[in-house]
Scaffold this motif. Structure first.
Motif, mmCIF file in Angstrom:
data_model
loop_
_atom_site.group_PDB
_atom_site.id
_atom_site.type_symbol
_atom_site.label_atom_id
_atom_site.label_comp_id
_atom_site.label_asym_id
_atom_site.label_seq_id
_atom_site.Cartn_x
_atom_site.Cartn_y
_atom_site.Cartn_z
ATOM 1 N N VAL A 40 0.874 -1.173 0.000
ATOM 2 C CA VAL A 40 0.000 0.000 0.000
ATOM 3 C C VAL A 40 0.906 1.216 0.000
ATOM 4 N N GLY A 41 0.586 2.183 -0.876
ATOM 5 C CA GLY A 41 1.497 3.299 -0.991
ATOM 6 C C GLY A 41 0.849 4.594 -1.421
ATOM 7 N N CYS A 42 1.685 5.618 -1.466
ATOM 8 C CA CYS A 42 1.264 6.960 -1.840
ATOM 9 C C CYS A 42 2.454 7.682 -2.450
ATOM 10 N N ASP A 43 2.216 8.864 -2.956
ATOM 11 C CA ASP A 43 3.295 9.719 -3.444
ATOM 12 C C ASP A 43 4.278 9.962 -2.301
ATOM 13 N N ALA A 44 5.545 9.636 -2.532
ATOM 14 C CA ALA A 44 6.546 9.788 -1.477
ATOM 15 C C ALA A 44 6.720 11.228 -1.027
ATOM 16 N N PHE A 45 6.310 12.188 -1.881
ATOM 17 C CA PHE A 45 6.494 13.607 -1.566
ATOM 18 C C PHE A 45 5.213 14.271 -1.057
ATOM 19 N N SER A 46 4.170 13.480 -0.817
ATOM 20 C CA SER A 46 2.902 14.023 -0.338
ATOM 21 C C SER A 46 2.803 13.851 1.175
ATOM 22 N N ALA A 47 2.853 14.960 1.892
ATOM 23 C CA ALA A 47 2.737 14.889 3.353
ATOM 24 C C ALA A 47 1.383 14.322 3.765
ATOM 25 N N ALA A 48 0.310 14.725 3.047
ATOM 26 C CA ALA A 48 -1.026 14.210 3.365
ATOM 27 C C ALA A 48 -1.100 12.713 3.094
ATOM 28 N N GLY A 49 -0.484 12.279 1.985
ATOM 29 C CA GLY A 49 -0.495 10.865 1.655
ATOM 30 C C GLY A 49 0.250 10.034 2.680
ATOM 31 N N VAL A 50 1.411 10.503 3.100
ATOM 32 C CA VAL A 50 2.183 9.769 4.104
ATOM 33 C C VAL A 50 1.410 9.683 5.415
ATOM 34 N N THR A 51 0.745 10.774 5.803
ATOM 35 C CA THR A 51 -0.078 10.741 7.018
ATOM 36 C C THR A 51 -1.192 9.705 6.890
ATOM 37 N N ARG A 52 -1.874 9.692 5.732
ATOM 38 C CA ARG A 52 -2.926 8.691 5.510
ATOM 39 C C ARG A 52 -2.366 7.265 5.573
#
Length: 214
Positions: A40-52
């Motif tokens: 499961v992943g997100c954009d490595a540069f997205s602070a909101a994505g990393v929080t999610r």
């Protein structure tokens, strides 16, 4: 509401990759197959994505998130002070189940947890993962399970644990049983084996004889 795409169907795979790319760019979460387990992943540069992602995993910042890339050349833009050994190992074993811990470029605007200036990088050997990563750029990706549970080898196992916290599920069927990725620490003068996995020490030493057990 989450969407699931069957990547064994060419048309649905194309639609799924397009939807997943859009989701990553929005800072949403995506479940994808890799050469080990579902991630499961997100954009490595997205602070909101990393929080999610940390919230969905129920995981603290003390375990920083690894990053997957779609091309070996991306390593040069993310890592600082790469040694010849690091480049040789990546050339020999990427794409594949080898994770390298390197010093991160200090100029990078990301926050993956308490990584102390390092980042764990890997290029997975799975066509769906590679195609997505080429489209999105580096993604923070970890196994698609909540902390303490077993990593899933199929889409349903991921959905049972992560449910609607994920925007897009890319379903590539049941993945074959495989060892986890081998982890090497390449931040110091001597490469260290942090975790034995798919590649054992003897195999790694055919490329880099100076590797020592961690």
């Amino acid at each position: 509401m989450s969407l699931r795409f069957d990547t064994s169907d060419p048309d649905e795979r194309s639609r799924g990759l397009e939807a997943a790319t859009s989701a990553v760019r929005r800072g949403d979460l995506v479940v994808l197959p890799t050469d080990t387990v579902y991630g499961v992943g997100c954009d490595a540069f997205s602070a909101a994505g990393v929080t999610r992602l940390l919230e969905a995993k129920r995981r603290g910042r003390d375990l920083p998130l690894p990053v997957l890339v779609g091309r070996p050349q991306t390593l040069e833009g993310l890592a600082y002070g790469l040694s010849k050994a690091a480049r040789d190992l990546v050339e020999a074993f990427w794409p594949g189940p080898l994770t390298v811990v390197v010093r991160a470029q200090p100029s990078l605007a990301w926050d993956l947890g308490d990584a102390n200036g390092t980042v764990a990088l890997r290029m997975p050997l799975h066509p769906v993962a590679i195609e997505l990563l080429v489209a999105t750029g580096p993604m923070a990706v970890t196994s698609a399970n909540v902390a303490g549970a077993a990593p899933p080898t199929d889409y349903l196992g991921a959905e049972e644990q992560l449910a609607d916290s994920v925007a897009i599920y890319l379903d590539a069927g049941t993945l074959p049983d495989s060892a986890p990725s081998t982890i090497l620490d390449l931040t110091g003068p001597v490469p260290r084996l942090l975790r034995a996995g798919a590649f054992d020490l003897d195999t790694l030493r055919t490329v880099c004889p100076e590797i020592v057990p961690g």
